[in-house]
Scaffold this motif. Sequence first.
Motif, PDB file in Angstrom:
ATOM      1  N   PHE A  38      -6.556   2.934  -1.810  1.00 27.52           N
ATOM      2  CA  PHE A  38      -5.663   1.831  -2.022  1.00 27.52           C
ATOM      3  C   PHE A  38      -6.299   1.349  -3.304  1.00 27.52           C
ATOM      4  CE2 PHE A  38      -5.365   1.754   2.482  1.00 27.52           C
ATOM      5  CZ  PHE A  38      -3.864   1.761   2.821  1.00 27.52           C
ATOM      6  N   LYS A  39      -7.414   1.400  -3.803  1.00 29.48           N
ATOM      7  CA  LYS A  39      -7.740   1.129  -4.961  1.00 29.48           C
ATOM      8  C   LYS A  39      -7.084   1.726  -6.372  1.00 29.48           C
ATOM      9  CE  LYS A  39     -11.968  -0.380  -7.486  1.00 29.48           C
ATOM     10  NZ  LYS A  39     -13.244  -0.561  -7.633  1.00 29.48           N
ATOM     11  N   GLY A  40      -6.352   0.515  -7.546  1.00 26.73           N
ATOM     12  CA  GLY A  40      -5.922   1.022  -8.342  1.00 26.73           C
ATOM     13  C   GLY A  40      -4.471   1.863  -8.250  1.00 26.73           C
ATOM     14  N   LYS A  41      -3.836   1.527  -7.235  1.00 26.36           N
ATOM     15  CA  LYS A  41      -2.390   2.434  -6.568  1.00 26.36           C
ATOM     16  C   LYS A  41      -1.493   1.186  -6.219  1.00 26.36           C
ATOM     17  CE  LYS A  41      -5.213   5.933  -5.043  1.00 26.36           C
ATOM     18  NZ  LYS A  41      -5.267   6.914  -3.812  1.00 26.36           N
ATOM     19  N   ARG A  42      -0.323   1.272  -6.388  1.00 23.10           N
ATOM     20  CA  ARG A  42       0.807   0.633  -5.764  1.00 23.10           C
ATOM     21  C   ARG A  42       1.127   1.528  -4.567  1.00 23.10           C
ATOM     22  NH1 ARG A  42       6.325  -1.406  -7.606  1.00 23.10           N
ATOM     23  NH2 ARG A  42       6.711  -3.229  -6.038  1.00 23.10           N
ATOM     24  N   VAL A  43       1.026   1.478  -3.428  1.00 22.94           N
ATOM     25  CA  VAL A  43       1.300   2.346  -2.281  1.00 22.94           C
ATOM     26  C   VAL A  43       2.090   1.586  -1.353  1.00 22.94           C
ATOM     27  CG1 VAL A  43      -0.948   3.455  -2.689  1.00 22.94           C
ATOM     28  CG2 VAL A  43      -0.507   2.088  -0.802  1.00 22.94           C
ATOM     29  N   VAL A  44       2.974   2.491  -0.524  1.00 22.07           N
ATOM     30  CA  VAL A  44       3.509   2.114   0.729  1.00 22.07           C
ATOM     31  C   VAL A  44       2.555   2.397   1.857  1.00 22.07           C
ATOM     32  CG1 VAL A  44       5.376   2.623   2.395  1.00 22.07           C
ATOM     33  CG2 VAL A  44       6.055   2.274   0.134  1.00 22.07           C
ATOM     34  N   LEU A  45       2.171   1.525   2.889  1.00 25.57           N
ATOM     35  CA  LEU A  45       1.538   1.902   3.795  1.00 25.57           C
ATOM     36  C   LEU A  45       2.568   1.413   4.974  1.00 25.57           C
ATOM     37  CD1 LEU A  45      -0.956   2.174   5.972  1.00 25.57           C
ATOM     38  CD2 LEU A  45      -1.457  -0.319   5.570  1.00 25.57           C
ATOM     39  N   PHE A  46       2.562   2.450   6.159  1.00 32.49           N
ATOM     40  CA  PHE A  46       3.239   2.196   7.294  1.00 32.49           C
ATOM     41  C   PHE A  46       2.693   2.557   8.484  1.00 32.49           C
ATOM     42  CE2 PHE A  46       5.011   6.382   6.275  1.00 32.49           C
ATOM     43  CZ  PHE A  46       5.431   7.018   7.166  1.00 32.49           C
ATOM     44  N   SER A  47       2.579   1.870   9.357  1.00 37.18           N
ATOM     45  CA  SER A  47       1.712   2.163  10.813  1.00 37.18           C
ATOM     46  C   SER A  47       2.693   2.108  11.868  1.00 37.18           C
ATOM     47  CB  SER A  47       0.649   0.970  10.964  1.00 37.18           C
ATOM     48  OG  SER A  47      -0.228   1.561  11.895  1.00 37.18           O
ATOM     49  N   LEU A  48       2.221   3.104  12.968  1.00 33.75           N
ATOM     50  CA  LEU A  48       3.223   3.081  13.931  1.00 33.75           C
ATOM     51  C   LEU A  48       2.417   3.632  15.251  1.00 33.75           C
ATOM     52  CD1 LEU A  48       2.934   6.540  13.832  1.00 33.75           C
ATOM     53  CD2 LEU A  48       4.770   6.309  12.078  1.00 33.75           C
ATOM     54  N   PRO A  49       3.281   3.544  16.449  1.00 32.59           N
ATOM     55  CA  PRO A  49       2.404   3.413  17.581  1.00 32.59           C
ATOM     56  C   PRO A  49       1.631   4.885  17.881  1.00 32.59           C
ATOM     57  CG  PRO A  49       4.563   2.405  17.941  1.00 32.59           C
ATOM     58  CD  PRO A  49       4.572   2.953  16.622  1.00 32.59           C
TER      59      PRO A  49
END
Length: 182
Positions: A38-49
């Motif tokens: 994650f450092k220095g980036k713009r990201v999408v994080l998605f978490s699922l079952p």
Amino acid sequence: MKAGQTLPNITFRTRVRDEAVGGPNPFRWQDMTTDDYFKGKRVVLFSLPGAFTPTCSTYQLPGFEENFATFQELGIDEIYCMSVNDSFVMNQWAKAQGIQNVKVIPDGSGEFTRRMGMLVAKDNLGFGMRSWRYAAIVNDGVIEAWFEEPGLCDNHGEDPYGESSPENLLKYLKEAKATAAA
């Protein structure tokens, strides 16, 4: 976790392809930290079952994969899919799904998910402890926007899906871009 909060600092146990290993299974262990992702980036994080489960495999993961270029156009560097599954399972799921752009993060012990406040019991489905479905826009390790499915609780009788969908995150990003341009 809500907008403005920093992600927990965790070390993830991953398996990465390394041809130097040789043989029919050329993978080695590689520790990755929250900063590595994650450092220095713009990201999408998605978490699922769970990997290989119906909603995750039919809609959520393929939807993020199919819209990767649009997310990039809207200022997203990476898209990460996380689940309380080990690296072996996550890698095989990505392979089975033909994923080229979304990167999978194994939270095998559930430590990241627990520290995010999203670890729930799914014993009613025979899963044990798993992640509640959520997504976030993360900028340099800080949550910019949070998308959580309603009804967070142990052994929920349903699997809500919509808030954390790629379509909903794209809507947010497009509106944020339009507001910034105005």
